[in-house]
Design a protein around this motif. Structure first.
Motif, PDB file in Angstrom:
ATOM      1  N   UNK A 127       0.822  -1.215   0.000  1.00  0.00           N
ATOM      2  CA  UNK A 127       0.000   0.000   0.000  1.00  0.00           C
ATOM      3  C   UNK A 127       0.857   1.268   0.000  1.00  0.00           C
ATOM      4  N   UNK A 128       2.019   1.202   0.629  1.00  0.00           N
ATOM      5  CA  UNK A 128       2.954   2.333   0.581  1.00  0.00           C
ATOM      6  C   UNK A 128       3.384   2.580  -0.867  1.00  0.00           C
ATOM      7  N   UNK A 129       3.746   1.517  -1.555  1.00  0.00           N
ATOM      8  CA  UNK A 129       4.207   1.658  -2.935  1.00  0.00           C
ATOM      9  C   UNK A 129       3.088   2.209  -3.819  1.00  0.00           C
ATOM     10  N   UNK A 133       3.402   5.539  -5.993  1.00  0.00           N
ATOM     11  CA  UNK A 133       3.242   5.428  -7.444  1.00  0.00           C
ATOM     12  C   UNK A 133       2.188   6.413  -7.949  1.00  0.00           C
ATOM     13  N   UNK A 134       1.121   6.583  -7.196  1.00  0.00           N
ATOM     14  CA  UNK A 134       0.055   7.507  -7.607  1.00  0.00           C
ATOM     15  C   UNK A 134       0.561   8.951  -7.711  1.00  0.00           C
ATOM     16  N   UNK A 159      12.089   6.372  -8.443  1.00  0.00           N
ATOM     17  CA  UNK A 159      11.231   7.531  -8.191  1.00  0.00           C
ATOM     18  C   UNK A 159      10.437   7.363  -6.901  1.00  0.00           C
ATOM     19  N   UNK A 160       9.935   6.154  -6.662  1.00  0.00           N
ATOM     20  CA  UNK A 160       9.179   5.898  -5.435  1.00  0.00           C
ATOM     21  C   UNK A 160      10.067   6.044  -4.204  1.00  0.00           C
ATOM     22  N   UNK A 165      10.197   9.783   1.800  1.00  0.00           N
ATOM     23  CA  UNK A 165      10.280  10.661   2.962  1.00  0.00           C
ATOM     24  C   UNK A 165       9.370  11.876   2.899  1.00  0.00           C
ATOM     25  N   UNK A 166       8.782  12.121   1.725  1.00  0.00           N
ATOM     26  CA  UNK A 166       7.956  13.309   1.533  1.00  0.00           C
ATOM     27  C   UNK A 166       6.471  13.005   1.521  1.00  0.00           C
ATOM     28  N   UNK A 167       6.119  11.761   1.287  1.00  0.00           N
ATOM     29  CA  UNK A 167       4.713  11.398   1.139  1.00  0.00           C
ATOM     30  C   UNK A 167       4.388  10.299   2.150  1.00  0.00           C
TER      31      UNK A 167
END
Length: 213
Positions: A127-129, A133-134, A159-160, A165-167
């Motif tokens: 779910x983190x990925x 990704x979204x 990119x993920x 650390x930001x999302x």
């Protein structure tokens, strides 16, 4: 020391290995593995033509065991194939070979990362990925038609990792897929739905191909 076939410790290969991890490797990770394969076939015809290899293992895996009967029912609901599945215990070699590790829970993620092998930048909960990704603009990724699915998938993982650390997750539970082991089929089906919904944007981002409607 020679790295096992696959990702290896250094360098690139023409394949991209996705490893799904849960506890026993008889419920969540088998469902996720086979739903991923099913989604890839929908988009690519044969996922191996794109160089994608999908596997699973368990941190306390039931080596050689079949998946739970209710897990097979869930896969059948989605038209996915449970044939030939055999449970595995998570080993160092599985982590070494994997280009992307997707775990059911944060505890599983921590266990994979604790094994070393520079796994931190390529290990996420499922779910983190999905959340990461979204947030990635598909236009920033290599076009799979020009550069291949493998190159696109590698760029997606980088990119993920850069976004992690930001999302952050809105709650601690937001990144968890709970264990249905021993639960009735209704709970298995709800977990199957969660997994399928989380996988859809991931497979679309990996391949650059949306699910057929």
């Amino acid at each position: 020391m020679t790295a096992p076939e696959g990702r290896g410790i250094a360098g690139q290969t023409d394949t991209f290995r996705i490893l799904h991890v849960s506890t026993g490797n008889v419920c969540r990770s088998p469902i996720t593995e086979r739903l991923t394969r099913h989604a890839l076939v929908d988009r690519l015809g044969d996922p191996l033509q794109g160089g994608l290899i999908v596997e699973s293992a368990g941190t306390w895996g039931h080596e050689g065991a079949p998946m739970e009967a209710n897990a097979e029912v869930v896969l059948a609901d989605f038209g996915a194939d449970a044939t030939g599945f055999v449970g595995r215990e998570l080993l160092d070699e599985h982590v070494i070979r994997a280009d992307l590790v997707l775990t059911a829970t944060r505890d599983h993620r921590a266990q994979v990362i604790s094994m070393g092998h520079s796994a931190g930048l390529r290990t996420f909960t499922l779910k983190e990925f999905t959340r990461l990704v979204r947030a990635i603009d598909p236009a920033t990724l290599p076009d799979a038609r020009d550069e291949g699915v493998v190159e696109r998938a590698r760029a997606l993982v980088r990119a993920a990792a850069a976004l992690r650390g930001w999302l952050l997750a809105p709650t601690a539970e937001a990144d968890e897929v709970y264990d249905p082991y021993g639960a009735p089929i209704t709970f298995f089906r709800s977990i199957g739905d969660e997994i399928n919904q989380a996988l859809d944007p991931v497979v679309t981002a990996l391949t650059g191909v949306s699910a057929p409607r």
